[in-house]
Structures are given as C-alpha cells and as structure tokens.
Design an enzyme around this catalytic site. Sequence first.
Site, mmCIF file in Angstrom:
data_model
loop_
_atom_site.group_PDB
_atom_site.id
_atom_site.type_symbol
_atom_site.label_atom_id
_atom_site.label_comp_id
_atom_site.label_asym_id
_atom_site.label_seq_id
_atom_site.Cartn_x
_atom_site.Cartn_y
_atom_site.Cartn_z
ATOM 1 N N GLY A 59 -4.854 -1.883 -9.150
ATOM 2 C CA GLY A 59 -6.023 -2.096 -8.263
ATOM 3 C C GLY A 59 -6.123 -0.822 -7.144
ATOM 4 N N ASN A 60 -6.784 -0.934 -6.173
ATOM 5 C CA ASN A 60 -6.886 0.005 -5.087
ATOM 6 C C ASN A 60 -5.592 0.691 -4.752
ATOM 7 O OD1 ASN A 60 -6.709 0.775 -2.068
ATOM 8 N ND2 ASN A 60 -9.132 0.763 -2.595
ATOM 9 N N ALA A 61 -4.644 -0.093 -4.435
ATOM 10 C CA ALA A 61 -3.583 0.563 -3.844
ATOM 11 C C ALA A 61 -2.695 1.160 -4.946
ATOM 12 C CB ALA A 61 -2.384 -0.360 -3.099
ATOM 13 N N GLY A 62 -2.450 0.587 -6.031
ATOM 14 C CA GLY A 62 -1.745 1.339 -7.219
ATOM 15 C C GLY A 62 -2.422 2.405 -7.665
ATOM 16 N N LYS A 80 -5.742 -13.693 8.606
ATOM 17 C CA LYS A 80 -6.020 -13.433 7.308
ATOM 18 C C LYS A 80 -7.097 -14.489 6.674
ATOM 19 C CE LYS A 80 -4.552 -10.815 3.874
ATOM 20 N NZ LYS A 80 -3.650 -9.375 4.203
ATOM 21 N N GLY A 93 0.907 -3.037 -11.069
ATOM 22 C CA GLY A 93 -0.436 -3.416 -10.617
ATOM 23 C C GLY A 93 -1.463 -2.322 -10.273
HETATM 24 N N1 GLU Z 1 -5.714 -6.294 3.678
HETATM 25 C C1 GLU Z 1 -5.069 -5.217 4.160
HETATM 26 C C2 GLU Z 1 -3.522 -5.625 4.588
HETATM 27 O O1 GLU Z 1 -2.818 -6.578 4.033
HETATM 28 C C3 GLU Z 1 -5.672 -4.506 5.472
HETATM 29 C C4 GLU Z 1 -5.795 -5.209 6.642
HETATM 30 C C5 GLU Z 1 -6.822 -4.849 7.424
HETATM 31 O O2 GLU Z 1 -7.245 -3.538 7.265
HETATM 32 O O3 GLU Z 1 -7.187 -5.332 8.623
HETATM 33 O O4 GLU Z 1 -3.024 -5.118 5.467
#
Ligand code: GLU
Length: 417
Positions: free
Chosen positions: A221-224, A107, A219
């Site tokens: 954003g994209n996911a919500g 990350k 929330g």
């Molecule tokens: N950021 C997303 C996660 O937390 C996707 C990570 C990715 O696609 O590598 O899973």
Amino acid sequence: MSDQTLNPFKIAQQQLDMAAEKLRLEPGLHEVLRWPMRELHTHFPVRMDDGTTKVFHGFRVQYNDARGPCKGGLRFHPSETIDTVRALAAWMTWKTALLDLPLGGGKGGVVCNPKELSTTEKERVCRGYIDQVGRILGLTKDVPAPDVYTNPQDMAWMMDEYEKITGYHEPGVITGKPLPLGGSAGRGDATARGGIFTVREAAKVLGLNTQGSTCAIQGFGNAGQFAATLAQEILGSKVVAISDSRGGIYNEKGMDAQKLVDFKLKTGKVAGFDGAEEISNEEILELDVDVLYPSALENVITKDNANNIKAKIVAELANGPTTPEADDILFRNGVFDIPDFLCNAGGVTVSYFECVQNAYNYYWEVEDVHQRLDKKMTRAFHDVYSMQKKHNVHMRMAAYMVAIERVAEVMKLRGWV
Ligand code: GLU
C-alpha cells in the site's frame, strides 16, 4: 479475534507491562497507562447509492493526551475491532512521545470494506463519521489522519464536514490532506521515508553497507510502495521481493521499484510482474535478505515463524506486525528489529509539521520537510539505540522505555499521578 494471544490490545498492554517492570514504574502510573482515557463508539446511518440506509459502526479512541492533543490515523477495515483501535491508539501515544512531538495518542476506525463502496458512498461514510465524532475532534483536542484504506481525499471530505458543522476554517483538525487544501509537502511518502532513515541509522550502527543490499517488502500500500522506491533511491537497495494481499513475487536480481509501483497501480496487484516468480505471503517473510519491511497489518511475525526470519534488519512500517514472543526470538537470533512506533513514525511527524504549517498559514518547501523529518527520526533512533545499549534489551523494549518515561514525566508534572 478468537486467539486472545493475538488480540492487539492485549499485546499492547503486555508490552507496556514488561517495560513498566524494567522501569520500576509506580503501580498507579502503570495502571493509568494500561487503559485509554476516553473512547467514543458510534453507529451511524449512511444512505447507499441504491436508496437504502445502512448502519456503520465506528470508534475514536483518545488514549492519552498528557503531552498534547491526541493524534492518530483513521482506518477503514472490514475486520476492525475496538481492541485493535485501542492498541493502535496506545502505540500512537508512545510514537508521538518517542519523536518528542507535543502530542498525545489516538486512533479511529470504521468497520467497512472500502473496496465494496462507491466513491459517493465512501464520501457519505466519511461525512457520517465526522457528524458523530467531530464533537470530540479539533486542533487542540484530537487530530485524525490517514491510515489503512483511507487517503487524502477522505481527509478532505472530513475536514469539509467538520468546517461545515463548526462554521469556521480549521484545516489543522485533520492531517494528510491534499496539498491545495492545506496538506504538507512530503506527507505522502513520510512514513516510508522516515522508516528508510531509521534503516540507514541501523545499518551504520551494525556496520552494514546498504549499497547493493537486498530487501523484501510485505504489503504494497502507501508505505510499502514508497519504501520500495526510497530504499532504492536513498539506500541503494535492491528490491528482490514484494507481496500484497493477493500474493507475492520474487526476483533475486532485483526489480525496478517505480515499474513495480506503476504495475500495482495499473493492475491492483503485484502478481504477474514481468520476470518475477510467484511466492506466498508467508515465504516472503522468511527470505534471506538484508532488510525485511513488514508494511501491511498486525501479527505477521509470530512465535510460529520468528525462528525462520533470516533478514538482518526488520523495519516495521506496519503497526503491530511482531508479537511479544516473536520479539524475544528475533532478539535471541540477532535480528535487529526496528519497532513500529519508531520505524513508521515519519507519518505522524510530518502530520505534526502539517498542523504547524496550518496554524501559521505558511507552507514549507519539500526539502525543508525532508530535512526536519530526517533530524527527528535520526534523533529518535539514537535515543532508542542508547537505551537498548544501556539495558541490553531489544529495540522495542528500549523504545517503550524512552516513550513511557516522557509520558510519565508530564503526567507527574500535571499532577495526574
Ligand atoms: N496513521 C499513521 C500512523 O499510524 C499516521 C498518524 C498521523 O499522521 O496522525 O502513525
């Protein structure tokens, strides 16, 4: 973060410790899994639009690459800390293992507020980050992706910077790219779509009918946003409440998900949506709904409010929304929690598909992506569900047990432990 009980890395270690105990993991192996294998800290200069230079602070944590190259998103957030990034990198390790992807976990993060940056400044932050961190990235080393406050355009700049440095094309160095630059069809809504598939499976095992069920999304954003449209489309769910960082709204009759998204994109908030009453970010979590989707940041369900959660299913689209104490309370109260690294694994799964397509230089139809995603998510859900039945533990503990066993197996095969 002053309250160390809410330090995400401490929480990630605590969750691992509890699962290690259940699995009777050898102490040496357990200790290796408690720590990131590598981390890079960078303090890089960025020229601002007014001609001044500012130093930005960033990280990339490569938690564990026993199963394959590290994989995981990159966050831009004003309160980013190394411990948050470590925790998120650990969760990526468990996430890729749980989905049985040939990848490890990593990350990244940059401490900044993208809302205060101009487009050109943001581009220079992206490029400046890659100038420093690019040396440890690569298709066979570590592959970033979008996360909180980063998007496909940012991925495009980063890929371009990386290719400029190396002098060759390597689109698979980063995922979540725009489609014309080697992105995958179906990556945009993959996190939410994967989560909806897990809710569908949870509803089946719990004997709930999702048609006409109610949901609340914390929330937006994209996911919500995609959770709202897809919960309506795939599950036949009614979206009765939504919140974002500026407040929440509620309408017991249900609101049209697409109109909500359009309103948010136009005004930047959900408050003020036609026909809805205002509620707070705290109240939304405690609504009497069938499914609650925490879709923002960490630590929103804690020991202080867990007893008030009335949802039948909590589907964690965010990373780290529930603390370990809250997990126990939810489990005791019969709330079925689908843990983050299962529920939101659709994003990294389609990221993996993106890398595969980049490597082949051949691209799949969106229907193929959806079908393959469904298969992966459904299998992972049932792997976890079987483990939970066998050991009578909550779903997070079961997910840890499945994932740890898989990572441990390859570490032993490699002779690391
Ligand atoms: N950021 C997303 C996660 O937390 C996707 C990570 C990715 O696609 O590598 O899973």
